[in-house]
Design an enzyme around this catalytic site. Structure first.
Site, PDB file in Angstrom:
ATOM      1  N   PRO A 221      55.460  75.045 -43.116  1.00  0.00           N
ATOM      2  CG  PRO A 221      56.590  74.310 -41.529  1.00  0.00           C
ATOM      3  CD  PRO A 221      55.876  75.409 -41.853  1.00  0.00           C
ATOM      4  CG  ASP A 400      52.225  73.592 -39.757  1.00  0.00           C
ATOM      5  OD1 ASP A 400      53.453  73.475 -39.615  1.00  0.00           O
ATOM      6  OD2 ASP A 400      51.456  74.627 -39.093  1.00  0.00           O
ATOM      7  CG  HIS A 401      57.652  68.848 -40.802  1.00  0.00           C
ATOM      8  ND1 HIS A 401      58.358  68.295 -39.688  1.00  0.00           N
ATOM      9  CD2 HIS A 401      57.967  67.705 -41.598  1.00  0.00           C
ATOM     10  CE1 HIS A 401      59.010  67.371 -39.762  1.00  0.00           C
ATOM     11  NE2 HIS A 401      58.680  66.821 -40.978  1.00  0.00           N
ATOM     12  NE  ARG A 402      54.399  76.198 -38.541  1.00  0.00           N
ATOM     13  CZ  ARG A 402      53.692  77.421 -38.380  1.00  0.00           C
ATOM     14  NH1 ARG A 402      54.107  78.617 -38.194  1.00  0.00           N
ATOM     15  NH2 ARG A 402      52.318  77.094 -38.741  1.00  0.00           N
TER      16      ARG A 402
END
Length: 428
Positions: A221, A400-402
């Protein structure tokens, strides 16, 4: 006992490779450690050493031909030892193998760890059931690690490979899925008049880039943050530092580029934002102790990302000289896998091409990549509210939004901008 020479896996993304050059021929005597041949992968060229001393026989690996990883390309026999022709099925069944560059002959049991083990004729060792399952499931046996006797691929290995592929497959919108199927078939050529196009087969490098970027874009994401950095002070300092470079035999010992200073600034920013210097896995957040910055380099047919290790602790001159060396060897295909695998963050700079602003795709295991645009004169309003001009450079951080959310990403890119606009702090 003869020693089997297989095409080793020298890159984690490698399923096939090409022998670009043999240094010995059939019947030659070779010594342990002699360079037998050079492998051309999708990213680099690697020299492969002989694991044993003896006579080179049954050379089946042809130059310039795609060969599956693990396939036998030759055998080394002891002096006076009887040998079988490569085309015969009675070739030695339990050979010693070579699985990595410069590796020595391994114990026969270790062949279970090699991908796609092969017999002396180059055929992949697999049970009939495993072959049928692979054929029905579209599994490339060349990329499957065998766990059966002497490394033979069994049905369970194929099932495991199919399950692994299924875990990363994401459902696509119907329209996109149909388009993909259409363009993958010969029927797509009917959309264009004959004689109006040429067909260029995909290279191994282009296939790897396509696969990795598609996987990254569909499974990671992405989140984007952009800022403008004023670089007049940086340009002035760069000129002064280059002018003061020591000279040896009429040649300056370093010549800094803007990109060298961007690498240093990003490394320091990541180092001072440890929560962003991470990699995501399904089980853990990997928190790195050092900052290893990958820098995208354009090469024939694609790109590669050599890595400046421990960049946060290196001087600008060291970074500059390392980067020049890595880029030169990347373009000539001479990088070692350890020089482009891994990394904790990356930079893609298209400013030299006049690109003002863009967003880059993250390359796992990285959680961030910084896209750097060109520096250009732009109108700005100074602290006194007066209109003036400054050299500005737009950078866009992909995260990486995680692993790196918006606020953390903003902290990281803010620190980068502070370093770029106050470049003397990079020398302290």
């Amino acid at each position: 006992m003869p020693t089997e020479i297989i095409l080793p896996k020298v890159d984690m993304d490698m399923a096939t490779g090409k022998i670009s050059k043999w240094f010995f021929k059939e019947g030659d005597r070779v010594g342990k450690g002699d360079v037998l041949f050079e492998i051309e992968t999708d990213k680099a060229a690697m020299e492969i050493d002989s694991p044993a001393t003896g006579i080179l026989r049954n050379v089946t690996g042809e130059e310039g031909v795609d060969i599956a990883v693990g396939s036998a390309v030759a055998w080394v026999y002891e002096e006076g030892e009887d040998h079988q022709a490569a085309s015969q099925s009675s070739a030695p069944a339990v050979p010693a193998t070579i699985g990595t560059p410069s590796a020595t002959a391994a114990h026969p049991a270790s062949t279970q760890n090699h991908n796609a083990p092969a017999d002396a004729g180059g055929a992949i060792r697999a049970t009939p059931l495993a072959r049928r399952l692979a054929r029905e499931g579209g599994v490339d046996l060349g990329s499957v690690a065998g766990t059966g006797p002497h490394g033979r691929i069994v049905s369970a290995d194929v099932s495991k490979a199919r399950a692994a592929e299924a875990t990363i497959a994401l459902p696509a919108p119907v329209g996109v899925e149909n388009i993909g199927r259409q363009l993958s078939s010969d029927g797509s050529l009917k959309l264009f008049a004959e004689g109006t196009y040429d067909l260029q087969p995909h290279t191994a490098m282009r296939r790897t880039i396509a696969r990795r970027l598609l996987e990254a874009k569909t499974t990671v994401p992405h989140f984007y943050l952009s800022v403008d950095c004023h670089i007049d002070a940086l340009l002035k300092l760069r000129t002064e530092l280059n002018a003061s470079a020591p000279v040896s035999d009429g040649t300056p010992k370093f010549k800094l580029s803007v990109n060298d200073m961007v690498i240093k600034a990003y490394a320091l920013a990541l180092g001072s934002t440890p929560d962003a210097n991470v990699s995501w896995t399904e089980e853990n957040l990997v928190r790195h102790h050092f900052v290893d910055v990958g820098v995208a380099v354009s090469v024939a047919g694609g790109l590669i990302t050599p890595i400046i290790r421990h960049a946060e602790s290196k001087t600008l001159s060291t970074i500059s000289n390392e980067m020049k060396d890595l880029a030169a060897r990347a373009r000539s295909g001479k990088l070692k896998p350890s020089e482009y695998q891994g990394g904790t963050g990356a930079i893609s700079n298209l400013g030299m091409f006049g690109v003002k602003e863009f967003a880059a795709i993250i390359n796992p295991p990285h959680s961030t990549i910084l896209a750097v645009g060109s520096g250009e004169k732009r109108p700005v309003v100074n602290a006194q509210g007066e209109l003036s001009s400054a050299t500005a450079m737009t950078v866009t951080l992909s995260t990486d939004h995680r692993a790196v959310d918006g606020a953390l990403g903003a902290e990281l890119i803010g620190k980068f901008r502070t370093l770029i606009e106050n470049p003397m702090s990079m020398l302290i």
